[in-house]
Design a protein around this motif. Sequence first.
Motif, mmCIF file in Angstrom:
data_model
loop_
_atom_site.group_PDB
_atom_site.id
_atom_site.type_symbol
_atom_site.label_atom_id
_atom_site.label_comp_id
_atom_site.label_asym_id
_atom_site.label_seq_id
_atom_site.Cartn_x
_atom_site.Cartn_y
_atom_site.Cartn_z
ATOM 1 N N ARG A 19 5.343 -3.790 -19.754
ATOM 2 C CA ARG A 19 6.013 -5.093 -19.875
ATOM 3 C C ARG A 19 7.011 -5.303 -18.563
ATOM 4 O O ARG A 19 7.239 -6.523 -17.930
ATOM 5 N N LEU A 20 7.265 -4.144 -18.061
ATOM 6 C CA LEU A 20 8.289 -4.407 -16.676
ATOM 7 C C LEU A 20 7.308 -5.001 -15.547
ATOM 8 O O LEU A 20 7.897 -5.811 -15.032
ATOM 9 N N VAL A 21 6.261 -4.464 -15.537
ATOM 10 C CA VAL A 21 5.248 -4.776 -14.504
ATOM 11 C C VAL A 21 5.068 -6.354 -14.788
ATOM 12 O O VAL A 21 4.956 -7.333 -13.769
ATOM 13 N N LEU A 22 4.743 -6.567 -16.011
ATOM 14 C CA LEU A 22 4.265 -7.901 -16.217
ATOM 15 C C LEU A 22 5.381 -9.030 -16.024
ATOM 16 O O LEU A 22 5.587 -10.067 -15.727
ATOM 17 N N SER A 23 6.716 -8.698 -16.284
ATOM 18 C CA SER A 23 7.934 -9.250 -15.914
ATOM 19 C C SER A 23 8.006 -9.572 -14.455
ATOM 20 O O SER A 23 8.267 -10.527 -13.981
ATOM 21 N N GLY A 24 7.868 -8.576 -13.924
ATOM 22 C CA GLY A 24 7.877 -8.474 -12.115
ATOM 23 C C GLY A 24 6.800 -9.530 -11.895
ATOM 24 O O GLY A 24 7.294 -10.335 -10.841
ATOM 25 N N PHE A 25 5.547 -9.627 -12.378
ATOM 26 C CA PHE A 25 4.586 -10.338 -11.906
ATOM 27 C C PHE A 25 4.934 -11.937 -12.354
ATOM 28 O O PHE A 25 4.950 -12.966 -11.236
ATOM 29 N N LEU A 26 5.637 -11.925 -13.244
ATOM 30 C CA LEU A 26 6.073 -13.549 -13.887
ATOM 31 C C LEU A 26 7.065 -14.003 -13.108
ATOM 32 O O LEU A 26 7.439 -15.169 -12.556
ATOM 33 N N VAL A 27 8.133 -13.201 -12.719
ATOM 34 C CA VAL A 27 9.333 -13.458 -11.966
ATOM 35 C C VAL A 27 8.650 -13.777 -10.324
ATOM 36 O O VAL A 27 9.245 -14.857 -9.845
ATOM 37 N N ALA A 73 12.179 -12.863 -17.432
ATOM 38 C CA ALA A 73 13.544 -12.251 -17.764
ATOM 39 C C ALA A 73 13.563 -11.919 -19.166
ATOM 40 O O ALA A 73 14.179 -11.060 -19.663
ATOM 41 N N ALA A 74 13.007 -12.678 -20.096
ATOM 42 C CA ALA A 74 13.034 -12.590 -21.534
ATOM 43 C C ALA A 74 12.303 -11.452 -21.789
ATOM 44 O O ALA A 74 12.893 -10.566 -22.716
ATOM 45 N N LEU A 75 11.276 -11.057 -21.140
ATOM 46 C CA LEU A 75 10.544 -9.612 -21.433
ATOM 47 C C LEU A 75 11.467 -8.400 -21.428
ATOM 48 O O LEU A 75 11.519 -7.252 -21.866
ATOM 49 N N VAL A 76 12.404 -8.699 -20.553
ATOM 50 C CA VAL A 76 13.350 -7.512 -20.046
ATOM 51 C C VAL A 76 14.673 -7.615 -21.061
ATOM 52 O O VAL A 76 15.278 -6.555 -21.482
ATOM 53 N N VAL A 77 15.299 -8.846 -20.929
ATOM 54 C CA VAL A 77 16.823 -9.054 -21.324
ATOM 55 C C VAL A 77 16.668 -9.111 -23.221
ATOM 56 O O VAL A 77 17.795 -9.247 -23.577
ATOM 57 N N LEU A 78 15.477 -9.508 -23.834
ATOM 58 C CA LEU A 78 15.508 -9.828 -25.234
ATOM 59 C C LEU A 78 14.694 -8.778 -25.862
ATOM 60 O O LEU A 78 13.886 -9.036 -26.363
#
Length: 138
Positions: A19-27, A73-78
């Motif tokens: 999830r964190l890697v996917l979040s970083g990829f999206l950002v 961002a939503a992957l991390v903060v929600l």
Amino acid sequence: MSRRRGRSRASGILRLIARLVLSGFLVYTGLSHLFWGRRGFRIAVPDWAVRQTRLDKDAIVVSSGAVELALGAALVVLPKERARVGGLVAAFFVAVFPGNVHQWLTGRPAPMMRTDMSRFGRLFLQPVLVAWALWSTS
């Protein structure tokens, strides 16, 4: 600790990392749509997308970048909405797939997509991204 609990914990850690890697990829890709790759992404926007949305190519690139930033961002903060956000991320990847097909068929270059082989390979990455989003948020 039981073997089952250990596997469950390991799976949870793997999903968190994914999830964190996917979040970083999206950002990262969202920022590239807004800044350094913006011009290149405009070239890849199909004309039919402009007609369908009634937006110009730059607005489509900027809005898709903003969506990528928000989803990343939503992957991390929600965390309580993890499954819903994962579904939205997967839906986003599905929604942009026709543009990827168009880009491959027309041979239009975009950042990191300068060859026919890279554009063709990108098509096979899309289902992986959908599965990644769903698995990492389940």
